[in-house]
Design a protein around this motif. Sequence first.
Motif, PDB file in Angstrom:
ATOM      1  N   THR A 228       0.852  -1.182   0.000  1.00  0.00           N
ATOM      2  CA  THR A 228       0.000   0.000   0.000  1.00  0.00           C
ATOM      3  C   THR A 228       0.892   1.237   0.000  1.00  0.00           C
ATOM      4  O   THR A 228       2.090   1.150   0.258  1.00  0.00           O
ATOM      5  CB  THR A 228      -0.913   0.034   1.239  1.00  0.00           C
ATOM      6  N   TYR A 230       0.903   5.576   1.097  1.00  0.00           N
ATOM      7  CA  TYR A 230       0.230   6.666   1.785  1.00  0.00           C
ATOM      8  C   TYR A 230       1.127   7.893   1.699  1.00  0.00           C
ATOM      9  O   TYR A 230       2.319   7.804   1.374  1.00  0.00           O
ATOM     10  CB  TYR A 230      -0.038   6.306   3.254  1.00  0.00           C
ATOM     11  N   THR A 232       1.837  11.781   3.737  1.00  0.00           N
ATOM     12  CA  THR A 232       1.538  12.760   4.769  1.00  0.00           C
ATOM     13  C   THR A 232       2.028  14.122   4.305  1.00  0.00           C
ATOM     14  O   THR A 232       3.188  14.265   3.910  1.00  0.00           O
ATOM     15  CB  THR A 232       2.210  12.397   6.102  1.00  0.00           C
ATOM     16  N   LEU A 252      -3.309  13.305   5.784  1.00  0.00           N
ATOM     17  CA  LEU A 252      -2.868  11.957   5.431  1.00  0.00           C
ATOM     18  C   LEU A 252      -3.739  11.435   4.297  1.00  0.00           C
ATOM     19  O   LEU A 252      -4.977  11.470   4.384  1.00  0.00           O
ATOM     20  CB  LEU A 252      -2.967  11.012   6.635  1.00  0.00           C
ATOM     21  N   ASP A 254      -4.364   8.238   1.262  1.00  0.00           N
ATOM     22  CA  ASP A 254      -4.102   6.890   0.745  1.00  0.00           C
ATOM     23  C   ASP A 254      -3.879   7.036  -0.761  1.00  0.00           C
ATOM     24  O   ASP A 254      -4.784   7.440  -1.494  1.00  0.00           O
ATOM     25  CB  ASP A 254      -5.296   5.979   1.028  1.00  0.00           C
ATOM     26  N   TYR A 263      -7.630   7.379  -5.085  1.00  0.00           N
ATOM     27  CA  TYR A 263      -6.920   7.938  -3.942  1.00  0.00           C
ATOM     28  C   TYR A 263      -7.940   8.540  -2.974  1.00  0.00           C
ATOM     29  O   TYR A 263      -8.971   9.084  -3.402  1.00  0.00           O
ATOM     30  CB  TYR A 263      -5.924   9.014  -4.375  1.00  0.00           C
ATOM     31  N   LYS A 266      -7.230   9.909   4.344  1.00  0.00           N
ATOM     32  CA  LYS A 266      -7.156   9.086   5.557  1.00  0.00           C
ATOM     33  C   LYS A 266      -7.489   9.910   6.788  1.00  0.00           C
ATOM     34  O   LYS A 266      -7.978   9.377   7.778  1.00  0.00           O
ATOM     35  CB  LYS A 266      -5.763   8.486   5.708  1.00  0.00           C
ATOM     36  N   ALA A 276     -10.807  11.773  11.077  1.00  0.00           N
ATOM     37  CA  ALA A 276     -10.857  10.914   9.890  1.00  0.00           C
ATOM     38  C   ALA A 276     -11.522  11.597   8.703  1.00  0.00           C
ATOM     39  O   ALA A 276     -11.257  11.237   7.552  1.00  0.00           O
ATOM     40  CB  ALA A 276     -11.581   9.617  10.221  1.00  0.00           C
ATOM     41  N   THR A 277     -12.373  12.578   8.941  1.00  0.00           N
ATOM     42  CA  THR A 277     -13.096  13.242   7.857  1.00  0.00           C
ATOM     43  C   THR A 277     -13.114  14.749   8.082  1.00  0.00           C
ATOM     44  O   THR A 277     -12.867  15.239   9.194  1.00  0.00           O
ATOM     45  CB  THR A 277     -14.554  12.751   7.778  1.00  0.00           C
TER      46      THR A 277
END
Length: 737
Positions: A228, A230, A232, A252, A254, A263, A266, A276-277
């Motif tokens: 995977t 990711y 930042t 962050l 993905d 994409y 995160k 998270a959102t």
Amino acid sequence: MITQCLLAALVATATPVAARPDAGFWRRAMSFTNGTTPCGLSDSAPTVKAPKANPWSSISPADAKAVYEFVHAPETGLNLTASENATLTDNYVWFIDTLNTNKSQILPYIDGNEAAPPKYARVVIFEGGKAEPVSQEYMVGPLPFSSDTTIQKYDFAFNGGKGGQVPYNGRYFDGKRSAAVQPLLKAVMTEVADITVALFDGAYLGSADKGTNLTAASTTPTSRDGETAYLTFMFRYPGLASYMTPIDLFVLLDITGTDASKYALKGYVTNERFFATASELRAAFDAGELTSEFPQTRDQTWALLDHKPETGVRDLEDRLAPQSIEIGGKRYKVDVEQQYVEYMGWSFYMAFTRTLGLQFYDIKFKGDRVLYELTLQEAAAQYAGFQPKAAGTVHPDAICIFEADDGFPLARHRSGSGNAYGFANIASVKSTTLHARTVATVGNYDYLFDYAFHLDGSLDITARASGYLQSSPYYKSQARFGSRISQGTQGSFHDHVLTYKADFDVAGASNSLEVTELVVVNQTQPWYPELGSFEQMEYRTSNMATEAQFNWAANGQTMYCVVNNNATNAWGEKRGYRLVPGRSNVHLSIRDSPFTRKSSSFLKSHLAVTQQHDTEVYANSWQNVNLAEAPQHDFLKFFDGESVDDTDLVVWFNLGMHHFTRAEDVPVTLYTEAVSSISFAPHNFNDRAQEGDLLNRRWIVPDADGVLAYDDYGVTLPTCQIELDEPATKIEPWVTI
């Protein structure tokens, strides 16, 4: 390319800076003359013809161009798109470099009468167009280009199980991937732009949007196993010193795979919390839970490396600092074409590659090889912190040549108590060193690499770091990760570690690592019966048996020497070179970080010794940074129990610093303190100290009447004239006795 660095002395007039019409810039016409000779100040180095053509030299630009055209030919089957037109799902060339030539191929040429081995190019191709996208390394040669030139996979130098192949998600994060990420980054930041404006007086609306007044900086690694990926992002206020003005916001993402439409976000990090959102972030903002305890300043003048008038001027600081001059002319010889240098008994070749930078080969002292290879393998930094950027950074990886006075004599002695007149014999030998120096800017740091060749046959390797700290937003709760260095900035504590390869060939290729331990024992001596049993020091010497990683001993009570068991000096002692720790020899503090777990084992000890193999060329792979759990090249696999006694061996060593950040790192870290070094010193390599053949010395002997006989061995102190607009002033060099 070799650049002969001229350290010439400039002489300032006595007119105060403030009173001069040139406002601090010295523009006086001046020349340095010694009779009709210009005091050596404008001399270029004398030339010398290298014994043989440099087999380590870089491939030519013409060859690189031919290789590029060759791999794009349809018959290769690589199906390449021109790099400038490529996207994530294309196959394209990432870089072309010079491939390392095997030692086993070079020795018959450099030491014998065999033909020079052929050169090959190293080609890295990002193959995003395959069903299983990967990065693959290839070798193209022999070069120069001919009908015999072929392309094949470059696999043998990597032991991770897939050769030169790296999974797409673990490959180097290049500009193509960065461009593919931008639409998502723009979207997730635009959605919360009102929040970032309220909290930080800034917004990121995309790199090309005129409304953007924050700078986005991505981090490494972008993967840990290649499965995977990711990314930042941290954000800073833009400017010349943006590294020093971070804001407390991280995003962050993905970024797994080649389909950028998949994409995803995160999460966001701010105020030491994860959201998270965007909805979660907005809920906390609306509830008044997000604050800036120590707001960051947009003013970056405090972090610039210019003169700060408010600090004043030190007394006499308006005068130019002392400089070095080569009054007698340069004392080293250069074959520029072959990148070959000779200096006071030393000789060596140099080379350069994209992945390793400056390299040294065939280093000899008075005709005897000491090192086959001396190369930097990796420059890494690992940070401490409780933020996504600070906790997870790892930075993977014109030369100037000059001779300088060491500031101390190579040797000095006043022998005897003197005669009736109080005089004694006095001897002093001048000490100078040839420096080969280069500076590499890696992100926020300027690494200075210095290789110092001393007259006594010793060699110093020194690394220094200067530049902007990789800083973080300041929180009182995070004081354990570094000092507060400005209004809203914390200097994140970190390790710098630089790994080197030293392939010793001391008086031949078959060497051993001799370990001499200084031990304290209890003993009695019959001539001191009154002392009974007392402590005494003694040596215990053995050769290291098998490959190993190890550290410097406490209190320096173990000496490591690379010796030749089959070559002795006049006194029957094994000829060797000692490894001498210098300043701040450190290894990586963290042993089991998820960001460096298996990919950076070479950083985790002071020293290591292995048996030399053509397949064990590098300590690291340049692509390991994103493969901590599944490295392309694993240094630990070198240690398979092979003997390092009476064989061709390689010493790997680390230089580095534990960077305890401080206010004095503003505006930039200082070279004086951020330094690490090691020395290789002759140890019974010769029959006596290597100073007797030096003419730059003084020998003063008094006779019975007190008359001094002064022998300068023909090396006189020349008088040099400096001609300014004013009448010429004479200066005479002074040698301290």
